[in-house]
Design a protein around this motif. Structure first.
Motif, PDB file in Angstrom:
ATOM      1  N   LYS A 163       0.839  -1.204   0.000  1.00 54.96           N
ATOM      2  CA  LYS A 163       0.000   0.000   0.000  1.00 54.96           C
ATOM      3  C   LYS A 163       0.874   1.254   0.000  1.00 54.96           C
ATOM      4  O   LYS A 163       0.567   2.229  -0.690  1.00 54.96           O
ATOM      5  CB  LYS A 163      -0.900  -0.030   1.233  1.00 54.96           C
ATOM      6  CG  LYS A 163      -2.046   0.904   1.201  1.00 54.96           C
ATOM      7  CD  LYS A 163      -3.129   0.360   0.319  1.00 54.96           C
ATOM      8  CE  LYS A 163      -4.430   1.015   0.665  1.00 54.96           C
ATOM      9  NZ  LYS A 163      -5.461   0.665  -0.269  1.00 54.96           N
ATOM     10  N   LEU A 164       1.959   1.248   0.761  1.00 51.66           N
ATOM     11  CA  LEU A 164       2.874   2.389   0.785  1.00 51.66           C
ATOM     12  C   LEU A 164       3.570   2.578  -0.548  1.00 51.66           C
ATOM     13  O   LEU A 164       3.762   3.716  -0.998  1.00 51.66           O
ATOM     14  CB  LEU A 164       3.904   2.214   1.905  1.00 51.66           C
ATOM     15  CG  LEU A 164       3.390   2.386   3.318  1.00 51.66           C
ATOM     16  CD1 LEU A 164       4.481   2.020   4.321  1.00 51.66           C
ATOM     17  CD2 LEU A 164       2.894   3.794   3.549  1.00 51.66           C
ATOM     18  N   LEU A 165       3.963   1.488  -1.194  1.00 52.94           N
ATOM     19  CA  LEU A 165       4.579   1.591  -2.506  1.00 52.94           C
ATOM     20  C   LEU A 165       3.603   2.188  -3.524  1.00 52.94           C
ATOM     21  O   LEU A 165       3.994   2.994  -4.360  1.00 52.94           O
ATOM     22  CB  LEU A 165       5.053   0.221  -2.998  1.00 52.94           C
ATOM     23  CG  LEU A 165       6.319  -0.328  -2.382  1.00 52.94           C
ATOM     24  CD1 LEU A 165       6.620  -1.704  -2.965  1.00 52.94           C
ATOM     25  CD2 LEU A 165       7.487   0.593  -2.600  1.00 52.94           C
ATOM     26  N   LYS A 166       2.367   1.760  -3.412  1.00 52.30           N
ATOM     27  CA  LYS A 166       1.341   2.253  -4.342  1.00 52.30           C
ATOM     28  C   LYS A 166       1.044   3.735  -4.125  1.00 52.30           C
ATOM     29  O   LYS A 166       0.809   4.475  -5.078  1.00 52.30           O
ATOM     30  CB  LYS A 166       0.068   1.432  -4.168  1.00 52.30           C
ATOM     31  CG  LYS A 166      -0.999   1.715  -5.169  1.00 52.30           C
ATOM     32  CD  LYS A 166      -2.205   0.801  -4.949  1.00 52.30           C
ATOM     33  CE  LYS A 166      -3.309   1.093  -5.915  1.00 52.30           C
ATOM     34  NZ  LYS A 166      -4.467   0.238  -5.690  1.00 52.30           N
ATOM     35  N   SER A 167       1.100   4.188  -2.871  1.00 51.16           N
ATOM     36  CA  SER A 167       0.777   5.588  -2.589  1.00 51.16           C
ATOM     37  C   SER A 167       1.895   6.537  -2.998  1.00 51.16           C
ATOM     38  O   SER A 167       1.665   7.724  -3.166  1.00 51.16           O
ATOM     39  CB  SER A 167       0.449   5.769  -1.110  1.00 51.16           C
ATOM     40  OG  SER A 167       1.618   5.599  -0.328  1.00 51.16           O
ATOM     41  N   ASP A 168       3.122   6.024  -3.152  1.00 45.72           N
ATOM     42  CA  ASP A 168       4.240   6.860  -3.578  1.00 45.72           C
ATOM     43  C   ASP A 168       4.121   7.271  -5.046  1.00 45.72           C
ATOM     44  O   ASP A 168       4.666   8.278  -5.449  1.00 45.72           O
ATOM     45  CB  ASP A 168       5.568   6.137  -3.359  1.00 45.72           C
ATOM     46  CG  ASP A 168       6.014   6.161  -1.916  1.00 45.72           C
ATOM     47  OD1 ASP A 168       5.444   6.958  -1.147  1.00 45.72           O
ATOM     48  OD2 ASP A 168       6.923   5.397  -1.573  1.00 45.72           O
ATOM     49  N   LYS A 169       3.414   6.500  -5.817  1.00 44.67           N
ATOM     50  CA  LYS A 169       3.314   6.785  -7.253  1.00 44.67           C
ATOM     51  C   LYS A 169       2.204   7.718  -7.588  1.00 44.67           C
ATOM     52  O   LYS A 169       1.312   8.020  -7.003  1.00 44.67           O
ATOM     53  CB  LYS A 169       3.144   5.487  -8.025  1.00 44.67           C
ATOM     54  CG  LYS A 169       4.382   4.626  -7.917  1.00 44.67           C
ATOM     55  CD  LYS A 169       4.225   3.358  -8.707  1.00 44.67           C
ATOM     56  CE  LYS A 169       5.500   2.537  -8.577  1.00 44.67           C
ATOM     57  NZ  LYS A 169       5.467   1.333  -9.316  1.00 44.67           N
TER      58      LYS A 169
END
Length: 59
Positions: free
Chosen positions: A53-59
Motif C-alpha cells: 500500500k505504501l509503494l502504491k501511494s508513492d506513485k
C-alpha cells in the motif's frame, strides 16, 4: 469498507484471516507448536500488505 480496498488488498486481508482461523483450528486440535508457527504468519502478511500500500501511494 471493502469497497475502498483494491483487489490485492482484499486478497491479502482474506489470506491473513484464513491463516488466523487455520491457526486457531490447529490450536484447538492440540497442535500447539504448529499453531503458534502458523499464527506468526498473520502479522507478516498484514505487514506485506501495508508495504504494498505504501509503494502504491508513492506513485
Amino acid at each position: 469498507m471493502l469497497g475502498k480496498l483494491g483487489k490485492t488488498d482484499r486478497i491479502l486481508l482474506f489470506l491473513a484471516l484464513g491463516t488466523l482461523i487455520f491457526s486457531e483450528l490447529m490450536w484447538f486440535q492440540g497442535e500447539r507448536e504448529g499453531a503458534l508457527f502458523v499464527g506468526l504468519w498473520v502479522p507478516s502478511i498484514l505487514g506485506f500488505a501495508i508495504f504494498l500500500k505504501l509503494l502504491k501511494s508513492d506513485k
